[in-house]
Design a protein around this motif. Structure first.
Motif, PDB file in Angstrom:
ATOM      1  N   TYR A 709       1.060  -1.264  -0.171  1.00  0.00           N
ATOM      2  CA  TYR A 709       0.057   0.053   0.469  1.00  0.00           C
ATOM      3  C   TYR A 709       1.112   1.372   0.251  1.00  0.00           C
ATOM      4  N   ARG A 733      -3.778   9.386   2.677  1.00  0.00           N
ATOM      5  CA  ARG A 733      -4.696   8.158   2.705  1.00  0.00           C
ATOM      6  C   ARG A 733      -3.597   6.553   3.367  1.00  0.00           C
ATOM      7  N   HIS A 736      -5.163   8.457   6.578  1.00  0.00           N
ATOM      8  CA  HIS A 736      -6.467   8.191   6.142  1.00  0.00           C
ATOM      9  C   HIS A 736      -6.217   6.760   7.060  1.00  0.00           C
ATOM     10  N   HIS A 737      -5.412   5.477   6.652  1.00  0.00           N
ATOM     11  CA  HIS A 737      -5.528   3.918   7.198  1.00  0.00           C
ATOM     12  C   HIS A 737      -5.057   4.360   8.333  1.00  0.00           C
TER      13      HIS A 737
ATOM     14  N   ARG B  19     -16.870  11.455   4.537  1.00  0.00           N
ATOM     15  CA  ARG B  19     -15.341   9.951   3.946  1.00  0.00           C
ATOM     16  C   ARG B  19     -16.735   9.390   4.770  1.00  0.00           C
TER      17      ARG B  19
END
Ligand SMILES: [Zn+2]
Lengths: 997, 98
Positions: A709, A733, A736-737, B19
């Motif tokens: 990832y 991201r 976020h992850h 989101r």
């Protein structure tokens, strides 16, 4: 000088204020307050366009937004040529220039009209049947020809020079529509003190009061009352009144899109004025007061210029003071057309005859018409309109057949009744219900906090409308939390009443006829087409619609939907509600791209991110490339160098002496807390618990499915503090992850995550001389290899400012990444550059960075991996902690497919001809002689010219790649097949000695 | 644009601030490495995708940045309710359509 059809004393415009304009290069004079339509009609011009498919001559059907025919091109200058403007909506200004569309060489003589004669070729579904084969002909032949022949104006070919504004607004009560109903509702709501927005698409408020001469409210003429009421509303602090503003879309939770035409009606709008303004309104309650739209009669040649809706003729007379003819006929199935006949007669226009399809209607308007001496024919139909460029007669026949009689007329005013405008209600996801008695769809089940009032709710009569609307406005405000108001309900003293009408085709256009009786004017759909669709097997109205294109033009079937539905239902032998009504979709009327886009164009389309050294790089000749929102220095050409030469020089200089590179765009996340190491163990494949503070490790992050990832070097600053780097594009991201797992799967871990990407500028100094460049500027850090070995990190000061100094390398050379607070980034860069100059260092950009890392076989996630690559596939198995019992992706890695033999693995490729540079993305085959389609066994992921190697190098994902070392594979390209040899991924310094070189 | 109530901010905010993060109440096994292929498939790949009431995760990414759970009707798009991450699936839904 008065135009020929302007009636002295009629209408509300001041005849003194003239405006000159041109239409198809001919000059005319209108009056301020005219629409382009009323001004043309005042000059006796009815022919304004050619129809879409048959190129039939067309005039004005309506006086409003529902207009399907009178679409023109408004030309302000080279860049401002707006096509498909409804002439009935465009306000006149002095100097306005308009052109007709879809005709060649001229409006009166149009070659395309041959389509009308050849019309059997163009019957319903003709697109589907005629242009089926071969497939390629669509692109090259059919589509361009059809587009050229069936045009709706010409798009401007220059960028739009206008600007468009946007506003958000909130209110308790939003009232859509400013006729009698909307005004009454707004008054009631406003009197409570609630925030009210009242919007109407017209320049003036009043709706149908513009033409209803019989209306009286609070002792005044209806239209005057409306102006006074709106003036009162405008004066209130809690009310916003928006004219020229169309509610085009009704979205979730009372979110309504409105577009305000700010300057299209002005002679020379100043640069400071937006052309349009998009309003995005969130309302506690919405009152829908959108009125009703009159339907035309469906009979042969009902599209001839001069044939129009009765209410339109009334509007032209009563508001604009224009007679649409001198000798008009009326064809109706309801009362409202009588009022038009009466008004015109009183204004001195001859009314040749009223033809009423009904057998024996009675009522005050009929009596009045008779008293005025107008000939009235009951139980009769107009079976055909005569004339071509302008209607010249109407042929009348008893509706059950019999002798025909032709009456000369220069206009036909028609009314088949009124269709409630349920578009916005339907867009709000409300369900309409069919009223069998009145034969109309009205709001049934509501899905949102809104209410329909007046004609759009099927409420007949002004008195009932005002009562209903006033009560609804007060209730809406109350439901939205306002107090009770103390206003007085407007009193309706006189009103007109309209009884029902008819749906579908009238006699003369009935079953069995092949005449052109238009249902949908804009898409040229006739009653026959609808019947044909049913005969060819269409059963649902949605299918009939798509097969015939009925209601699919830019007018969205405002006048045609109900007729089309009724004809289909009759043909199917089913009641109307069983055939169903097509869905109403936004926008209600066409909306410009400009108003949707607003300011988000050009430089404001997307944010631009610049690093601290951007200015330095620009002044040193850097060429930039876009990486996501970042501008990154791509390469730094010296005078006379092309990209190739610059990159070669940069690459060689880094390995020979040193190079400086801005790595600030790398994502950076600080992972802090007592459980930081535990968290890192779970989020990355590597082991972290035992990593000593001050040391770094290359980390791999997987998704739960086992695929790579993200990756990056992680420094442990303290037992409870990690400085994590991510790829440039992956920063948001990855954050976020990480947050996702921390908050929802591992909430027991005591960890904080902070994005620090913007806080630290990162200057990579790479090459044999890198330490010599940095060392003189550093304080408090021992720079020896023993104290600061490869893959370590120290905190100290550089140039007097704090630094997190990483010893790491993405080039394979001895290297450092100097992190400093972003505000000092440029100053520290300048200082390092000055030191670097002493050693002959170069500044290098992202292209050189890519080449240098590829020479070392370092991967770039997202380039050499694509979301289906495991650490093993990428040759990074060593980075997966074998003793670990858990990390995100541990189970995914054990999936049967991920451990199967023959997976694509990352390898190096060398072309047999060292000068040939492969194309990234090129496919690889084992046998170039096999038949097409060939079996592809992989693809090139990275490929560059390497000046350091004196040859091209490439990385590729190849099935079973690591078992193919030394094998010859083939890359078939358009200009021939390229032979390549499978190699390891490291092309420079395989032993890694240069890291300490 | 939807309005979504963030159970942490205790405020209805526009959709732009949020989101979607997929279906809710799919717990990651504490001993995931030992899961069977079938169980892993159910955990990672299989989603209900119902017509009607769905339990899903949202994040107030441009607000408080917290993940939370929501009950939404996929037919009407309406949010039935929202609740904090870690709270159990609500047994009774206020005013659910079906
Ligand atoms: Zn929140």
């Amino acid at each position: 000088m008065n135009a020929a059809f302007r009636i002295p004393g009629a209408g509300r415009l001041s005849q003194a204020k003239t405006a000159s304009f041109s239409f198809d290069d001919k000059s005319y004079t209108g009056i301020e307050g005219d629409t382009l339509a009323s001004a043309l009609l005042a000059n006796g011009v009815h022919l304004v366009g050619r129809s879409f498919k048959y190129h039939r001559p067309r005039g004005f059907l309506s006086a409003g937004a529902e207009e399907p025919n009178a679409l023109v091109q408004i030309v302000r200058d080279d860049a401002r040529k707006t096509p498909n403007v409804r002439a009935t909506v465009q306000e006149l200004y002095d100097g306005l220039t308009a052109n007709s569309q879809n005709r060649w060489p001229s409006l009166a003589f149009d070659v395309g009209a041959v389509n009308d004669i050849a019309s059997p070729l163009f019957s319903a579904g003709f697109y589907y049947k005629t242009f089926m084969w071969p497939k390629s002909a669509w692109k090259n032949l059919y589509e361009p020809k059809i587009r050229a022949a069936a045009g709706l104006g010409v798009s401007p070919d220059k960028p739009d020079p206008d600007h468009y504004a946007a506003r958000y607004a909130h209110c308790e009560v939003l009232v859509l529509g400013g006729g009698a109903a909307g005004i009454a509702a707004a008054l009631a709501a406003a009197e409570t003190g609630a925030r009210v927005i009242l919007a109407d698409e017209q320049a003036e408020f009043g709706g149908s009061l513009r033409f209803e001469s019989g209306a009286k409210i609070d002792g005044e003429n209806g239209y005057s009352w409306a102006q006074a009421a709106v003036a009162k509303l405008k004066a209130m602090d809690n009310v916003r009144v928006l004219s020229r503003t169309t509610a085009f879309g009704y979205y979730a939770q009372n979110f309504v899109g409105l577009v305000e035409r700010v300057s299209d009606h002005l002679k020379s709008p100043g640069r400071e004025l937006a052309r349009e303004r998009l309003w995005q309104v969130r309302a506690r309650r919405v009152v829908i007061a959108t009125g009703a739209i009159e339907r035309h009669m469906v009979f042969a040649n009902n599209d001839r210029p001069g044939v129009m809706l009765a209410s339109a003729a009334r509007t032209y007379l009563n508001h604009f003071g224009v007679a649409v003819g001198r000798n008009v006929g009326v064809y109706t199935a309801n009362d409202s057309a009588y009022a038009a006949a009466i008004d015109l007669k009183k204004a001195g226009v001859n009314v040749a005859a009223i033809v009423d399809l009904r057998d024996n209607p009675s009522g005050p308007v009929i009596d009045e018409a008779r008293a005025l001496g107008i000939e009235i024919n009951f139980g009769r139909a107009v079976v055909s309109a005569g004339g071509k460029l302008r209607v010249s007669s109407m042929t009348v026949q008893p509706k059950n057949g019999g002798g025909e009689r032709t009456i000369p007329v220069d206009a036909i005013l028609m009314s088949a009744g009124w269709t409630p405008s349920v578009h916005l209600f339907s867009q709000s996801r409300g369900k309409v219900a069919f009223n069998d008695e009145t034969k109309r769809f009205v709001p049934g089940t509501y899905a949102q906090d809104c209410v329909s009032v007046g004609a759009c709710n099927g409420t007949d009569g002004l008195s009932a409308t005002v009562d209903e609307a006033y009560a609804a406005g007060a209730k809406a405000a109350k439901d939205a939390g306002a107090k009770t108001g103390k206003g007085i309900k407007p009193k309706v003293d006189a009103s007109e009443s309209w009884s029902r009408g008819m749906l579908g085709a009238a006699p003369g256009a009935g079953p069995g006829t092949t005449v052109k009786a238009f249902v949908d004017f804009q898409n040229d759909v006739t009653a026959k087409d609808i019947r044909q669709a049913v005969h060819e097997g269409m059963r649902s109205i949605e299918h009939v619609k798509r097969f015939t294109t009925n209601g699919m033009a830019t007018d969205q079937g405002k006048t045609s939907n109900m007729h089309g539905l009724a004809i289909a239902a009759e043909e199917l032998g089913k009641p109307i509600p069983q055939v169903g009504l097509t869905t109403f979709r936004a926008p209600y009327t066409p909306v410009t791209f400009g108003s949707i886009v607003g300011h988000a164009r050009g430089a404001l389309f997307d944010p631009t991110r610049r690093t601290a050294t951007h200015g330095w790089a620009a002044s040193h000749g850097a060429v930039f490339e876009d990486v996501g929102q970042w501008k990154r220095a791509w390469y730094f050409p010296k005078a006379g160098e092309d990209m190739h030469a610059a990159v070669d020089r940069e690459c060689v200089t880094v390995r020979k002496t040193a190079g400086l590179f801005d790595a600030s765009t790398l994502g950076k996340i600080e992972v802090v807390g007592p459980d930081a190491a535990k968290f890192m163990e779970l989020l990355y494949t590597n082991p972290w618990e035992k990593l000593e503070p001050g040391r770094c490790r290359y980390g791999i992050m997987l998704r739960e499915d086992g695929f790579i990832y993200d990756d990056g070097v992680v420094g442990r600053l303290a037992p409870d503090r990690f400085h994590v780097t991510t790829t440039t594009g992956g920063a948001p991201r990855v954050m976020h992850h990480m947050e996702d797992y921390l908050q929802t799967e591992f909430p027991h871990l005591n960890v904080w995550l902070t994005s620090i990407t913007e806080q630290w500028a990162v200057i990579a100094v790479q090459g044999p001389k890198s330490r010599d460049i940095i060392a003189p500027l550093v304080e408090g850090i021992d720079m020896s290899d023993e104290a600061l070995p490869h893959m370590s990190v120290r905190e100290g000061r550089i140039c007097g400012v704090p630094t997190r100094l990483f010893r790491m390398s993405f080039t394979g050379e001895r290297g450092f990444e100097v992190n400093v607070p972003a505000d000092y980034g440029e100053a520290v860069w300048e200082a390092l550059w000055a030191e670097g100059q002493k050693h002959g260092a170069a500044a290098y950009g992202t292209e050189t960075m890519h080449v240098l890392r590829a020479e070392k076989g370092y991967i770039i996630v997202g380039q050499d991996t694509d979301g289906t690559v495991t650490p093993n596939d990428a040759g990074l198995d060593w980075a997966v902690g074998k003793k670990k019992t858990d990390f995100v992706g541990i189970r995914g890695l054990a999936r049967p497919d991920l451990v199967a033999k023959g997976r694509k693995q990352l390898v190096g490729l060398k072309t047999k001809d060292p000068k040939v540079v492969l194309e990234e993305g090129a496919q690889i085959v084992a046998d170039p002689k096999q038949a097409i389609p060939m079996k592809m066994i992989g693809h090139v992921t990275s490929s560059y010219w390497s000046e350091n190697c004196g040859r091209s190098i490439a990385l590729a994902l190849v099935a079973g790649g690591r078992d193919r070392m030394g094998e010859t594979l083939y890359v078939p390209m358009p200009n021939g097949t390229i032979e390549v040899e499978v190699t390891g991924m490291v092309f420079v310094d395989e032993k890694g000695e240069r890291l300490n070189g | 644009m939807l309005l979504i109530r963030c159970p942490y901010c205790e405020e209805e905010r526009p959709e732009l601030e949020f989101r979607n993060a997929g279906e809710a109440h799919i717990a990651r096994s504490a001993n995931i490495a030992a899961e069977s292929d079938d169980d892993f498939e159910k955990f990672f790949f299989i989603r209900a995708n119902p017509k009607g009431v769905i339990y899903e995760r949202w994040r107030h990414i441009h607000g408080c940045a917290r993940f939370f759970n929501a009950v939404r009707d996929t037919v009407t798009d309406k949010f039935v309710m929202t609740y904090k991450a870690g709270e159990p699936k609500p047994e009774k839904l206020p005013g659910a359509s079906k």
